[in-house]
Enzyme design. Structure first.
Site, short mmCIF file in Angstrom:
data_model
loop_
_atom_site.label_atom_id
_atom_site.label_comp_id
_atom_site.label_asym_id
_atom_site.label_seq_id
_atom_site.Cartn_x
_atom_site.Cartn_y
_atom_site.Cartn_z
N LYS A 11 0.90 -1.14 -0.01
CA LYS A 11 -0.04 0.04 0.05
C LYS A 11 1.01 1.10 -0.03
O LYS A 11 2.22 1.15 0.37
CB LYS A 11 -0.94 -0.12 1.29
CG LYS A 11 -1.95 -1.06 1.19
CD LYS A 11 -2.83 -1.30 2.40
CE LYS A 11 -4.01 -2.24 2.38
NZ LYS A 11 -4.83 -2.14 3.51
N TYR A 51 -12.63 -1.61 -2.95
CA TYR A 51 -12.96 -1.69 -1.55
C TYR A 51 -14.58 -1.61 -1.47
O TYR A 51 -14.91 -1.11 -0.27
CB TYR A 51 -12.40 -0.79 -0.74
CG TYR A 51 -10.81 -1.08 -0.26
CD1 TYR A 51 -10.69 -2.15 0.36
CD2 TYR A 51 -9.71 -0.63 -1.10
CE1 TYR A 51 -9.47 -2.53 0.73
CE2 TYR A 51 -8.46 -0.91 -0.84
CZ TYR A 51 -8.21 -1.95 0.12
OH TYR A 51 -6.97 -2.41 0.42
N ASN A 114 -1.90 0.36 6.91
CA ASN A 114 -1.36 -0.79 7.27
C ASN A 114 -0.57 -1.57 6.25
O ASN A 114 -0.25 -2.88 6.50
CB ASN A 114 -2.32 -1.87 8.01
CG ASN A 114 -3.42 -2.16 6.99
OD1 ASN A 114 -3.53 -1.97 5.86
ND2 ASN A 114 -4.58 -2.89 7.30
N HIS A 117 -2.08 -5.36 1.65
CA HIS A 117 -3.31 -6.18 1.66
C HIS A 117 -3.14 -7.82 1.34
O HIS A 117 -2.05 -7.93 0.68
CB HIS A 117 -4.07 -5.55 0.33
CG HIS A 117 -5.50 -6.24 -0.12
ND1 HIS A 117 -6.61 -6.19 0.57
CD2 HIS A 117 -5.53 -7.32 -0.98
CE1 HIS A 117 -7.26 -7.39 0.02
NE2 HIS A 117 -6.82 -7.80 -0.89
N GLU A 128 -9.84 -10.56 -7.09
CA GLU A 128 -8.82 -9.32 -6.97
C GLU A 128 -7.56 -9.49 -7.90
O GLU A 128 -7.33 -8.45 -8.56
CB GLU A 128 -8.59 -9.37 -5.50
CG GLU A 128 -9.42 -8.78 -4.70
CD GLU A 128 -9.10 -9.04 -3.04
OE1 GLU A 128 -9.92 -8.74 -2.30
OE2 GLU A 128 -7.89 -9.42 -3.00
P1 IDP Z 1 -7.91 -6.58 6.17
O1 IDP Z 1 -6.87 -5.74 5.35
O2 IDP Z 1 -6.80 -6.96 7.13
O3 IDP Z 1 -8.52 -7.64 5.33
P2 IDP Z 1 -10.52 -5.23 6.20
O4 IDP Z 1 -11.18 -5.18 7.38
O5 IDP Z 1 -10.58 -6.11 5.08
O6 IDP Z 1 -8.80 -5.61 6.88
O7 IDP Z 1 -10.15 -3.65 6.18
C1 IDP Z 1 -9.67 -3.44 4.64
C2 IDP Z 1 -8.48 -2.13 4.97
O8 IDP Z 1 -9.54 -1.11 5.48
C3 IDP Z 1 -7.94 -2.41 5.98
O9 IDP Z 1 -6.66 -3.10 5.66
C4 IDP Z 1 -7.33 -1.01 6.37
O10 IDP Z 1 -6.50 -0.32 5.29
C5 IDP Z 1 -8.80 -0.31 6.25
N1 IDP Z 1 -9.41 -0.01 7.42
C6 IDP Z 1 -9.98 -1.25 8.36
N2 IDP Z 1 -10.39 -1.02 9.48
C7 IDP Z 1 -10.24 0.20 9.61
C8 IDP Z 1 -10.56 1.40 10.57
O11 IDP Z 1 -11.29 0.88 11.67
N3 IDP Z 1 -10.06 2.73 10.27
C9 IDP Z 1 -9.36 2.93 9.27
N4 IDP Z 1 -9.11 2.17 8.00
C10 IDP Z 1 -9.61 0.76 8.37
MG MG Z 2 -10.04 -7.71 4.01
#
Ligand code: IDP
Ligand code: MG
Length: 139
Positions: A11, A51, A114, A117, A128
């Protein structure tokens, strides 16, 4: 064939912070083979679509803005048990909860920014991967 594949993106924060090489090295050292890879930048439309499942979540706008804020690396990876093993390698969504030795523990800034992905199922890995690559870009 696709059951042993997953899809990843390094990312914008990971690229911006200079971790592209380190993260790719961890992925390769963990035994994943790169079947397709590109350095690119998502348009707002692409990020919104990718997303879409999170469209109703409060962080959706912030997520789309972040994912279009700079270049990414997109890749299709192959390994036995690819989806689960890659989720284990990257760790929990929130780096504060990510296990020792995981990519997110080392390189993520926050739950939103984070670093990486990873697909959450074989079905989504396929969707994807196809979203980002045409058949002739996959080795
Ligand atoms: P994942 O990437 O671990 O599968 P998901 O719940 O699918 O997590 O969420 C997709 C992406 O959305 C996350 O990787 C992160 O970048 C963002 N995200 C998820 N939860 C939050 C939040 O509470 N605040 C801000 N961004 C979030
Ligand atoms: Mg996810």
């Amino acid at each position: 064939m696709t059951t042993n594949r997953t899809f990843t993106m390094l990312k914008p924060d990971a690229i911006e912070n200079g971790y592209m090489g380190k993260i790719l090295d961890m992925i390769i050292q963990a035994g994943f083979q790169i079947k397709a890879m590109k350095y690119t930048k998502l348009t707002t439309e692409q990020a919104r679509k990718f997303y879409e499942v999170h469209a109703e979540r409060p962080f959706y706008g912030e997520l789309v803005e972040y994912m279009t804020s700079g270049p990414i690396v997109a890749a299709i990876l192959e390994k036995e048990n690819a989806v689960a093993d890659f989720r284990a390698l990257i760790g929990a969504t929130d780096p504060a909860e990510a296990g020792d030795g995981t990519i997110r523990q080392y390189y993520a800034e926050s739950k939103g920014r984070n670093a990486v992905h990873g697909s959450d199922s074989d079905e989504n890995a396929e969707i994807e991967g196809r979203f980002h690559f045409s058949a002739n870009e996959i080795i």
